[in-house]
Design a protein around this motif. Structure first.
Motif, PDB file in Angstrom:
ATOM      1  N   TRP A 109       0.968  -1.222   0.033  1.00 14.99           N
ATOM      2  CA  TRP A 109       0.054   0.053  -0.136  1.00 14.99           C
ATOM      3  C   TRP A 109       0.825   1.234  -0.080  1.00 14.99           C
ATOM      4  CZ3 TRP A 109      -4.531  -0.059  -1.753  1.00 14.99           C
ATOM      5  CH2 TRP A 109      -5.506  -1.309  -1.743  1.00 14.99           C
ATOM      6  N   ALA A 110       2.045   1.199   0.566  1.00 12.50           N
ATOM      7  CA  ALA A 110       2.778   2.396   0.732  1.00 12.50           C
ATOM      8  C   ALA A 110       3.477   2.451  -0.818  1.00 12.50           C
ATOM      9  CB  ALA A 110       4.039   2.218   1.523  1.00 12.50           C
ATOM     10  N   ARG A 111       3.400   1.651  -1.529  1.00 10.62           N
ATOM     11  CA  ARG A 111       4.323   1.746  -3.031  1.00 10.62           C
ATOM     12  C   ARG A 111       3.154   1.945  -4.055  1.00 10.62           C
ATOM     13  NH1 ARG A 111       8.036  -3.162  -2.531  1.00 10.62           N
ATOM     14  NH2 ARG A 111       9.650  -2.184  -1.140  1.00 10.62           N
ATOM     15  N   THR A 112       1.805   1.857  -3.613  1.00  7.76           N
ATOM     16  CA  THR A 112       0.823   2.246  -4.702  1.00  7.76           C
ATOM     17  C   THR A 112       0.664   3.856  -4.760  1.00  7.76           C
ATOM     18  OG1 THR A 112      -0.437   0.337  -3.591  1.00  7.76           O
ATOM     19  CG2 THR A 112      -1.686   1.806  -4.996  1.00  7.76           C
ATOM     20  N   PRO A 113       0.616   4.126  -6.103  1.00  3.97           N
ATOM     21  CA  PRO A 113       0.614   5.517  -6.530  1.00  3.97           C
ATOM     22  C   PRO A 113      -0.937   6.022  -5.818  1.00  3.97           C
ATOM     23  CG  PRO A 113       0.969   4.050  -8.443  1.00  3.97           C
ATOM     24  CD  PRO A 113       0.625   3.067  -7.260  1.00  3.97           C
ATOM     25  N   VAL A 114      -0.830   7.316  -5.732  1.00  7.57           N
ATOM     26  CA  VAL A 114      -1.839   8.077  -5.173  1.00  7.57           C
ATOM     27  C   VAL A 114      -3.044   8.164  -5.831  1.00  7.57           C
ATOM     28  CG1 VAL A 114      -1.308  10.534  -5.933  1.00  7.57           C
ATOM     29  CG2 VAL A 114      -2.189  10.020  -3.634  1.00  7.57           C
ATOM     30  N   LEU A 115      -3.048   8.049  -7.149  1.00  3.06           N
ATOM     31  CA  LEU A 115      -4.138   8.138  -8.422  1.00  3.06           C
ATOM     32  C   LEU A 115      -4.890   6.954  -7.980  1.00  3.06           C
ATOM     33  CD1 LEU A 115      -5.442   9.265 -10.582  1.00  3.06           C
ATOM     34  CD2 LEU A 115      -4.137   7.938 -12.000  1.00  3.06           C
ATOM     35  N   VAL A 116      -4.178   5.719  -7.666  1.00  2.00           N
ATOM     36  CA  VAL A 116      -4.976   4.615  -7.423  1.00  2.00           C
ATOM     37  C   VAL A 116      -5.883   4.592  -6.261  1.00  2.00           C
ATOM     38  CG1 VAL A 116      -4.746   1.939  -6.918  1.00  2.00           C
ATOM     39  CG2 VAL A 116      -3.072   3.161  -8.612  1.00  2.00           C
ATOM     40  N   TYR A 117      -5.411   5.375  -5.325  1.00  2.44           N
ATOM     41  CA  TYR A 117      -6.112   5.646  -4.062  1.00  2.44           C
ATOM     42  C   TYR A 117      -7.293   6.570  -4.264  1.00  2.44           C
ATOM     43  CZ  TYR A 117      -2.789   3.659  -0.673  1.00  2.44           C
ATOM     44  OH  TYR A 117      -1.892   3.219  -0.087  1.00  2.44           O
ATOM     45  N   GLY A 118      -6.910   7.617  -5.165  1.00  5.19           N
ATOM     46  CA  GLY A 118      -8.179   8.659  -5.431  1.00  5.19           C
ATOM     47  C   GLY A 118      -9.113   7.777  -6.407  1.00  5.19           C
ATOM     48  N   ILE A 119      -8.939   6.999  -7.235  1.00  2.00           N
ATOM     49  CA  ILE A 119      -9.797   6.338  -8.226  1.00  2.00           C
ATOM     50  C   ILE A 119     -10.619   5.301  -7.034  1.00  2.00           C
ATOM     51  CG2 ILE A 119     -10.226   4.554  -9.825  1.00  2.00           C
ATOM     52  CD1 ILE A 119      -9.268   6.970 -11.187  1.00  2.00           C
ATOM     53  N   PHE A 120      -9.809   4.715  -6.423  1.00  2.00           N
ATOM     54  CA  PHE A 120     -10.559   3.644  -5.417  1.00  2.00           C
ATOM     55  C   PHE A 120     -11.703   4.370  -4.580  1.00  2.00           C
ATOM     56  CE2 PHE A 120     -11.072   0.855  -1.611  1.00  2.00           C
ATOM     57  CZ  PHE A 120     -11.062  -0.188  -2.157  1.00  2.00           C
ATOM     58  N   GLY A 121     -11.129   5.469  -3.851  1.00  2.00           N
ATOM     59  CA  GLY A 121     -12.059   6.302  -3.314  1.00  2.00           C
ATOM     60  C   GLY A 121     -13.258   6.922  -3.917  1.00  2.00           C
ATOM     61  N   ALA A 122     -13.189   7.084  -5.101  1.00  2.00           N
ATOM     62  CA  ALA A 122     -14.484   7.719  -6.102  1.00  2.00           C
ATOM     63  C   ALA A 122     -15.280   6.162  -6.135  1.00  2.00           C
ATOM     64  CB  ALA A 122     -13.826   8.255  -7.235  1.00  2.00           C
ATOM     65  N   ALA A 123     -14.565   5.182  -6.425  1.00  2.00           N
ATOM     66  CA  ALA A 123     -15.314   3.993  -6.838  1.00  2.00           C
ATOM     67  C   ALA A 123     -16.154   3.652  -5.549  1.00  2.00           C
ATOM     68  CB  ALA A 123     -14.356   2.806  -7.243  1.00  2.00           C
ATOM     69  N   LEU A 124     -15.453   3.824  -4.450  1.00  2.00           N
ATOM     70  CA  LEU A 124     -16.141   3.249  -3.201  1.00  2.00           C
ATOM     71  C   LEU A 124     -17.521   4.018  -2.741  1.00  2.00           C
ATOM     72  CD1 LEU A 124     -16.281   1.333  -0.846  1.00  2.00           C
ATOM     73  CD2 LEU A 124     -14.532   2.862   0.400  1.00  2.00           C
ATOM     74  N   MET A 125     -17.240   5.432  -2.922  1.00  2.00           N
ATOM     75  CA  MET A 125     -18.437   6.278  -2.814  1.00  2.00           C
ATOM     76  C   MET A 125     -19.474   6.041  -3.832  1.00  2.00           C
ATOM     77  SD  MET A 125     -16.763   9.811  -1.645  1.00  2.00           S
ATOM     78  CE  MET A 125     -15.617   9.875  -2.906  1.00  2.00           C
ATOM     79  N   GLY A 126     -19.261   5.659  -4.993  1.00  2.00           N
ATOM     80  CA  GLY A 126     -19.969   5.446  -5.949  1.00  2.00           C
ATOM     81  C   GLY A 126     -20.834   4.143  -5.882  1.00  2.00           C
ATOM     82  N   LEU A 127     -19.921   3.065  -5.073  1.00  2.00           N
ATOM     83  CA  LEU A 127     -20.624   1.983  -4.721  1.00  2.00           C
ATOM     84  C   LEU A 127     -21.782   1.923  -3.612  1.00  2.00           C
ATOM     85  CD1 LEU A 127     -19.937  -0.939  -5.537  1.00  2.00           C
ATOM     86  CD2 LEU A 127     -18.889  -1.119  -3.189  1.00  2.00           C
ATOM     87  N   TYR A 128     -21.384   2.772  -2.648  1.00  2.00           N
ATOM     88  CA  TYR A 128     -22.388   2.918  -1.355  1.00  2.00           C
ATOM     89  C   TYR A 128     -23.579   3.953  -1.844  1.00  2.00           C
ATOM     90  CZ  TYR A 128     -20.379   6.780   1.036  1.00  2.00           C
ATOM     91  OH  TYR A 128     -19.877   8.239   1.515  1.00  2.00           O
ATOM     92  N   ALA A 129     -23.167   4.886  -2.724  1.00  2.00           N
ATOM     93  CA  ALA A 129     -24.214   5.941  -2.611  1.00  2.00           C
ATOM     94  C   ALA A 129     -25.114   6.018  -3.941  1.00  2.00           C
ATOM     95  CB  ALA A 129     -23.213   7.346  -2.673  1.00  2.00           C
ATOM     96  N   PHE A 130     -24.425   5.354  -5.029  1.00  2.00           N
ATOM     97  CA  PHE A 130     -25.227   5.368  -6.310  1.00  2.00           C
ATOM     98  C   PHE A 130     -26.668   4.880  -6.096  1.00  2.00           C
ATOM     99  CE2 PHE A 130     -22.880   7.487  -9.285  1.00  2.00           C
ATOM    100  CZ  PHE A 130     -23.961   8.160 -10.165  1.00  2.00           C
ATOM    101  N   PRO A 131     -26.712   3.569  -5.274  1.00  2.00           N
ATOM    102  CA  PRO A 131     -28.183   2.988  -5.227  1.00  2.00           C
ATOM    103  C   PRO A 131     -29.053   3.929  -4.612  1.00  2.00           C
ATOM    104  CG  PRO A 131     -26.435   1.417  -4.411  1.00  2.00           C
ATOM    105  CD  PRO A 131     -25.715   2.795  -4.757  1.00  2.00           C
ATOM    106  N   PHE A 132     -28.823   4.797  -3.814  1.00  2.00           N
ATOM    107  CA  PHE A 132     -29.971   5.774  -3.373  1.00  2.00           C
ATOM    108  C   PHE A 132     -30.556   6.459  -4.557  1.00  2.00           C
ATOM    109  CE2 PHE A 132     -27.517   4.688   0.694  1.00  2.00           C
ATOM    110  CZ  PHE A 132     -28.705   4.447   1.382  1.00  2.00           C
ATOM    111  N   TYR A 133     -29.551   7.210  -5.256  1.00  2.11           N
ATOM    112  CA  TYR A 133     -29.962   7.972  -6.397  1.00  2.11           C
ATOM    113  C   TYR A 133     -31.037   6.970  -7.423  1.00  2.11           C
ATOM    114  CZ  TYR A 133     -29.228  11.454 -10.164  1.00  2.11           C
ATOM    115  OH  TYR A 133     -29.411  12.215 -11.020  1.00  2.11           O
ATOM    116  N   GLN A 134     -30.561   5.879  -7.618  1.00  2.52           N
ATOM    117  CA  GLN A 134     -31.020   4.935  -8.643  1.00  2.52           C
ATOM    118  C   GLN A 134     -32.429   4.926  -8.148  1.00  2.52           C
ATOM    119  OE1 GLN A 134     -29.670   1.112  -8.817  1.00  2.52           O
ATOM    120  NE2 GLN A 134     -30.246   0.928 -10.986  1.00  2.52           N
TER     121      GLN A 134
END
Ligand SMILES: [Cu+2]
Lengths: 265, 645
Positions: free
Chosen positions: B286-311
């Motif tokens: 995890w320390a060697r994982t680029p920060v973009l990967v974290y950013g994309i992961f965080g965005a995907a995680l928020m999409g995962l838990y939040a999008f169903p409400f909108y849908q």
């Protein structure tokens, strides 16, 4: 690839060990369950929210409280309309639990290499799931209210529609997995898809339990003094304020918000 | 990689090759998809016309047929399109037990297929990335065009270019089109094309789901366009109830778009997250994982838990409309606050679904152009984690003034102001990395400067809006519009431009033309400040949003906004021209034109189908620029010591 040291079978499509593919797929299934769980929670939150508010006294189905005469369909009969009976929810939930148990059993048999019995148990699961779908359809078509009969009716019907969709997915998955067990594609050396289907059906069973739980525990709204927005009822159909049992003679609803104001007053 | 000789008892049955590799899917592509979509839309529309009794009216006394008919047409379109692209072949093959052979999988990935693979259900993540890039540009072009029309109408009060209803449709369609575009802006092209290479994987975890997520998007967006011809979306992008339930059938276009797009986003999130968690190269801790990967992961995680409400908010709204349920109809017991809660439970995390990848891509490229390590990477990661956790706790700041739970205003005010802490981490990491670097100011870095400036203004104005007493004055005004454009466009879109400029050489094999690109970028930036800077003024003076007639008091700022908007349009067209020109015949890029250390730049360009001939092993942190090579130092010291002794 250390072929000789690692005896794990490899996936024919990607050439990776099946365990690696399985670990990845299992994680994907868990994430998909999170999505479906949040969606189900959206429905359950809606149910509980509308139940707690009872806006315009429109929660309970007609007959007692509110006639949805505005909808295009035939007016619901004033008698016999009420909350849905509890037992169909739980019977259907029990049937889903049976399907779930059969699926897990089939997976265990596959792991043991008992292909024939696993196929038979899978087929039994399909039969139970289809019977459950029929029962679910029967429950929906015999409910004592229609979609336009207040928010309780809306919330129950959307939950049950969700059940139908869930059951259709379950039946598809069971048909596929049982066929694949029969063909020997899911076998002792690579039983994982059978496990994933079982995990998914376990979640579906939980969703059914959640649905049955809210429908049988949240019925009469706790809010017996809801906000009233009025409606389009003809004035004559409303009991006049003078005839009500309220001792308060306050002429203005805004002066005493606790005295149930009616739109015609 | 064949290991058929391994162990006899544990071998997996090998699927047989039926016919040519790929099987049925050989016959499907975007042409069959469009044709089948149109055919099914026609059939479904015809059936609806036949089955619905003419003159029937629904719960709101509106005629039923236009609603049901339009819904049927859209369902027919989506279903036909997805059948026609070949999306159902995978599930069908699984059902029948006809697993993919290796040759099948290679055909699906578009091996040796040429340009045709971009018009098919192709599973290669690089193809999907390019598809998303083009899809993003098309949607943002549509939204941008609508923005120009909006500003044309608002140049002077009641310009009369559009009727009020058409104006409202422009606003609503612009809003939701831009939201969709910005959600996919980085996670789509960069997330799909770059992230798997960046972490040293051969493809995404679920290649077929990857193709599915793009083609669902491609099926969803035409519904939005179709809605403009069915009365339009007149209620802003948030389509509040009960307004939405009373608007014309165009609203159904919105609802179907969102329902389908939510599925697309959900499976894209599952795919990205599983890929990131399970498929990182050996040694990529995890320390060697680029920060973009974290950013994309965080965005995907928020999409995962939040999008169903909108849908589900849109499913319930559609059900109200079609089946006469009453989730959001107060007369029959529904609640409009329920809608607002469901909507903003996604609506706010969605802001960070847009912003997080944008900031992360900036953090990813600053070290490359500053030739120094990322400053305080731990804080950057903490920022991502903080945003993901807190973005789910702030939604009701959009409802301060709606009367819903006034007692909750202050907790939500607190949480909203607290989320500026993790966001602040991210910005400070960017500034700390820029600090005293030797800037190699190329186009991507210029875009980063723009992002930081805009983010600062957007962030500061957001603090006013998060404040309940101040919001009593600001809410519903042009100030809000200017604020969220600074965030979503100023930080989001300019960040996407940074990302596209940075990864353009890897994705297309050409360098993005610096001269044309930077002229476009700075023109758009200047226009942006003019448009939304003066919109802040109009908002402070009290101009309400969503209203096409305004007092003469606001004339000057609106006039300036309109001039600014056209300037943005010109700048964006120049940037687009730079993209098209460079893509077709720009300077050919080497494998690693920015001399970056991260994995995706170590592959040759164009990237081979399997990305890496031998899977890489990661031994260093991603941003050790200008840091003495530990091995060299170790050897030197040991040899020095040897020399001394
Ligand atoms: Cu917000």
């Amino acid at each position: 690839m250390s072929d000789t040291v690692n005896p794990a079978p490899v996936s024919p499509t990607t050439g990776e060990p099946v365990q690696v593919v399985a670990a990845r797929n299992r994680l994907g299934i868990y994430f998909l369950i999170v999505i479906d769980f949040m969606g189900t929670m959206a429905l359950i939150i809606s149910y509980a929210y509308l139940w707690s508010l009872n806006v315009n006294n429109g929660w309970a189905p007609p007959g007692s409280q509110f006639t949805a005469f505005m909808s295009n369909g035939p007016a619901p009969s004033a008698t016999g309309t009420s909350f849905a009976a509890d037992w169909p929810f739980w019977v259907i939930t029990f049937a889903v639990l049976v399907t779930c148990a059969l699926t897990w059993w089939s997976y265990r048999l596959t792991r043991r290499g008992d292909q024939a019995v696993a196929t038979a148990v899978g087929a039994a699961a399909i039969v139970v799931a289809i019977a459950t779908l029929v029962a679910q359809w029967w429950q929906i078509s015999t409910l004592p209210f229609g979609a336009a009969n207040g928010t309780y009716a809306s919330a129950v019907l959307i939950l049950l529609s969700g059940n139908i969709v869930h059951l259709l997915v379950v039946i598809f998955l069971l048909l596929g997995i049982t066929n694949r067990v029969r063909m020997g594609l899911i076998s002792r050396s690579n039983p994982w898809q059978s496990q994933f289907v079982s995990i998914w059906i376990t979640w579906i069973a939980i969703a059914f339990i959640l649905g049955a739980f809210v429908t049988s525990t949240m019925k009469v709204s706790p809010n017996d003094n809801p906000t009233r927005f009025g409606g389009f009822e003809p004035r004559t159909s409303q009991p006049s304020p003078a005839a009500s049992a309220s001792p308060s003679a306050s002429p203005s609803p805004s002066a005493s918000p606790s005295a149930s104001p009616s739109p015609s007053s | 990689m064949s290991s058929a000789t391994v162990v006899q008892q544990h071998s997996v049955p090998q699927p047989a090759q039926h016919g040519k590799p790929g099987g049925m899917i050989r016959h499907f592509n975007v042409v069959t998809a469009v044709i089948l979509g149109l055919v099914l839309a026609t059939i479904f529309g015809f059936l609806a016309n036949r089955l619905v009794p003419s003159g029937a009216t629904g719960a709101t006394f509106a005629p039923v047929l236009p609603d049901v008919g339009f819904l049927a047409i859209l369902i027919g379109w989506v279903l036909g399109f997805m059948i026609g692209i070949g999306a159902f072949i995978g599930p069908f093959r699984w059902l029948m037990g006809r697993d993919l052979t290796h040759a099948d999988a290679e055909y699906l990935a578009g091996k040796d297929m040429g340009v045709g693979r971009y018009f098919r259900y192709t599973t290669d993540h690089k193809v999907v990335g390019i598809q998303y890039l083009v899809g993003f540009m098309v949607i943002i072009g549509l939204g941008g065009l609508l923005a120009m029309l909006i500003r044309t109408e608002l140049g002077v009060t009641w310009a009369g270019v559009f009727s009020p209803d058409s104006y409202n449709t422009l606003i609503g369609t612009h809003g939701i089109a831009m939201i969709i575009a910005m959600i996919i802006a980085i996670s789509g092209p960069v997330g799909n094309f770059i992230v798997p290479i960046m972490i040293g994987a051969r493809d995404m975890a679920f290649p077929r789901l990857n193709a599915l997520s793009f083609w669902l998007l491609a099926a969803a967006v035409p519904c939005l366009v179709a809605s403009m011809f069915a009365g339009g979306i007149r209620d802003g992008w948030s389509v509040y109830q009960p307004l939405a339930s009373q608007s014309p059938p165009g609203m159904i276009g919105y609802q179907i778009t969102i329902i389908v797009f939510a599925i697309s986003t959900g499976i894209a999130s599952v795919n990205l997250m599983t890929t990131i968690l399970r498929m990182r190269a050996k040694g990529m801790t995890w320390a060697r994982t680029p920060v973009l990967v974290y950013g994309i992961f965080g965005a995907a995680l928020m999409g995962l838990y939040a999008f169903p409400f909108y849908q589900y908010s849109q499913i319930l709204a559609l059900s109200d409309r079609i089946f006469g349920t009453s989730f959001f109809n107060p007369v029959e017991g529904g609640s409009v606050w329920l809608y607002e809660n469901l909507f903003w439970l996604l609506g706010h995390p969605e802001v960070y679904v847009i912003l997080l990848p944008s900031i992360a891509v900036c953090l990813e490229l600053i070290p490359v152009f500053m030739r120094k390590p990322l400053f305080a990477m731990g804080f950057a990661i903490a920022g991502v984690v903080g945003v993901v956790i807190m973005s789910g706790l702030v939604w009701a700041h959009h409802m301060y003034m709606t009367g819903w739970a006034p007692f909750a205003n202050y907790p939500f005010m607190l949480s909203t102001e607290m989320i500026s802490i993790p966001v602040g981490f991210l910005v400070l990491v960017a500034i700390g990395t820029l600090w005293r670097g030797t800037a190699w100011t190329r186009l991507p870095l210029m875009a980063v400067y723009a992002v930081i400036f805009n983010k600062m203004i957007g962030g500061v104005t957001g603090i006013y809006l998060s404040d309940v007493p101040a919001d009593q004055f600001f809410h519903g005004s042009m100030f809000v519009v200017a604020h969220f454009h600074y965030m979503l466009m100023g930080a989001g879109l300019f960040g996407a431009m940074a990302g596209i400029a940075f990864y353009f050489p890897k994705m297309t094999g050409h360098i993005l033309d610096e001269r044309m690109g930077s002229i476009g970028l700075w023109t758009a930036f200047a226009g942006f400040q003019l448009t939304f800077g003066s919109m802040f003024v109009a908002g402070l003076q009290g101009q309400p949003r969503r209203v096409l007639q305004f007092d003469n008091l606001f004339n000057i700022s609106n006039w300036l906004s309109t001039i600014g908007a056209y300037t943005i349009g010109i700048g964006m067209l120049i940037f687009l021209a730079a993209i098209i020109f460079s893509w077709r015949n720009g300077k050919v890029a080497s494998g690693n034109p920015w001399a970056s250390k991260s994995l995706e730049w170590q592959t040759p360009t164009p990237v081979p189908l399997e990305n890496f001939t031998v899977l890489p092993v990661v031994t260093e942190r991603p941003y050790d620029y200008g840091v003495p090579d530990p091995y060299a130092t170790a050897q030197k010291t040991s040899s020095d010591k040897a020399g001394v002794q």
